[in-house]
Design a protein around this motif. Structure first.
Motif, short mmCIF file in Angstrom:
data_model
loop_
_atom_site.label_atom_id
_atom_site.label_comp_id
_atom_site.label_asym_id
_atom_site.label_seq_id
_atom_site.Cartn_x
_atom_site.Cartn_y
_atom_site.Cartn_z
N GLY A 79 5.19 1.00 -5.92
CA GLY A 79 6.04 1.11 -7.12
C GLY A 79 7.22 2.16 -6.72
N GLY A 80 7.34 2.93 -5.61
CA GLY A 80 8.31 3.96 -5.36
C GLY A 80 8.16 5.09 -5.71
N SER A 81 6.95 5.49 -6.45
CA SER A 81 6.69 6.78 -7.09
C SER A 81 6.28 7.69 -5.86
CB SER A 81 5.72 6.95 -8.23
OG SER A 81 6.13 6.35 -9.29
N THR A 82 6.75 9.05 -5.80
CA THR A 82 6.67 9.64 -4.93
C THR A 82 5.84 11.15 -5.22
OG1 THR A 82 8.78 10.85 -5.18
CG2 THR A 82 8.41 9.10 -3.65
N ASN A 83 5.34 11.65 -4.43
CA ASN A 83 4.56 13.23 -4.51
C ASN A 83 5.02 14.01 -3.09
OD1 ASN A 83 2.02 11.38 -4.11
ND2 ASN A 83 1.53 13.43 -3.52
N TYR A 84 4.83 15.35 -3.50
CA TYR A 84 5.21 16.07 -2.47
C TYR A 84 4.66 17.47 -2.48
CZ TYR A 84 9.73 13.42 -2.00
OH TYR A 84 10.51 12.34 -1.81
N ALA A 85 4.32 17.89 -1.25
CA ALA A 85 3.54 19.18 -1.19
C ALA A 85 4.69 20.41 -1.62
CB ALA A 85 3.22 19.58 0.37
N ASP A 86 4.12 21.26 -2.36
CA ASP A 86 5.17 22.38 -2.87
C ASP A 86 5.87 23.12 -1.88
OD1 ASP A 86 2.67 23.67 -5.32
OD2 ASP A 86 3.80 21.90 -5.63
N SER A 87 5.38 23.30 -0.83
CA SER A 87 6.28 23.78 0.35
C SER A 87 7.32 23.11 0.82
CB SER A 87 5.53 24.12 1.58
OG SER A 87 4.67 22.80 2.04
N TYR B 181 0.81 -1.05 0.13
CA TYR B 181 0.06 -0.24 0.19
C TYR B 181 0.81 1.35 -0.01
CZ TYR B 181 -3.60 -3.35 1.22
OH TYR B 181 -4.40 -4.19 0.94
N ALA B 182 0.15 2.27 -0.51
CA ALA B 182 1.03 3.46 -0.53
C ALA B 182 1.02 4.22 0.87
CB ALA B 182 0.10 4.71 -1.07
N MET B 183 2.26 4.88 1.51
CA MET B 183 2.48 5.26 2.70
C MET B 183 2.36 6.88 2.59
SD MET B 183 2.23 2.67 4.73
CE MET B 183 3.16 3.37 6.11
N GLY B 184 2.01 7.73 3.52
CA GLY B 184 2.22 8.99 3.58
C GLY B 184 2.58 9.62 4.90
N TRP B 185 3.35 10.85 4.77
CA TRP B 185 3.39 11.90 5.99
C TRP B 185 2.39 12.85 5.85
CZ3 TRP B 185 6.02 10.53 10.20
CH2 TRP B 185 7.19 9.40 10.16
N SER C 72 11.02 7.85 1.60
CA SER C 72 11.70 6.49 0.94
C SER C 72 10.80 5.41 1.89
CB SER C 72 13.05 6.64 0.96
OG SER C 72 13.52 6.75 2.45
N ARG C 73 11.14 4.26 1.60
CA ARG C 73 10.37 3.13 2.23
C ARG C 73 11.39 1.89 2.02
NH1 ARG C 73 4.83 2.04 -0.36
NH2 ARG C 73 4.52 0.63 1.30
N ASP C 74 11.51 0.91 3.03
CA ASP C 74 12.14 0.00 3.32
C ASP C 74 11.19 -1.15 3.44
OD1 ASP C 74 13.73 -2.32 3.77
OD2 ASP C 74 15.22 -1.10 4.70
N ASN C 75 10.73 -2.10 2.50
CA ASN C 75 9.58 -2.79 2.83
C ASN C 75 10.09 -4.02 3.47
OD1 ASN C 75 7.73 -1.46 1.18
ND2 ASN C 75 8.09 -2.49 -0.76
N ALA C 76 11.23 -4.34 3.65
CA ALA C 76 11.73 -5.59 4.19
C ALA C 76 11.66 -5.29 5.81
CB ALA C 76 13.09 -5.79 4.04
N LYS C 77 11.76 -3.77 6.02
CA LYS C 77 11.55 -3.40 7.44
C LYS C 77 10.20 -2.90 7.83
CE LYS C 77 16.52 -2.44 7.89
NZ LYS C 77 17.53 -1.17 8.33
#
Length: 115
Positions: free
Chosen positions: A54-62, A32-36, A70-75
């Motif tokens: 799949g590793g694609s990311t998006n960010y707030a403009d700020s 699943y997607a994860m977010g902050w 980033s993510r470490d699926n093994a952990k």
């Protein structure tokens, strides 16, 4: 039971760096997607960064160019590297995921940027 536990917050001077971590219970999170998100005093919670399976990311403009998710699926862990921090980045930062129709949140970790 699905649980998300954040860590890594604290007090940092302007221009400094912090790395937040979010550990999820079980291996289900890798699918699943994860977010902050973050919520500053008196403001609504806002999306900071998101990473899909799949590793694609998006960010707030700020935060573009300063924060990296980033993510470490093994952990079962997602990270938020925060550089060039500004006082306006001060907030409680929350980890989030949505599994089927359910939203899951961590309890948050406080980041304070101040001299």
């Amino acid at each position: 039971q699905v649980q998300l536990v954040e860590s890594g917050g604290g007090l940092v001077q302007p221009g400094g760096s912090l790395r937040l971590s979010c550990v999820g219970s079980g291996s289900i999170f890798r699918f699943y997607a994860m977010g902050w998100y973050r919520q500053a005093p008196g403001k609504e919670r806002e999306l900071v960064a998101r990473i899909i399976t799949g590793g694609s990311t998006n960010y707030a403009d700020s935060v573009k160019g300063r924060f990296t998710i980033s993510r470490d699926n093994a952990k079962n862990t997602v990270y938020l590297q925060m550089n060039s921090l500004k006082p306006e980045d001060t907030a409680v930062y929350y980890c989030h995921t949505k599994i089927n129709v359910m939203n899951y949140w961590g309890k948050g970790t406080l980041v304070t940027v101040s001299s």
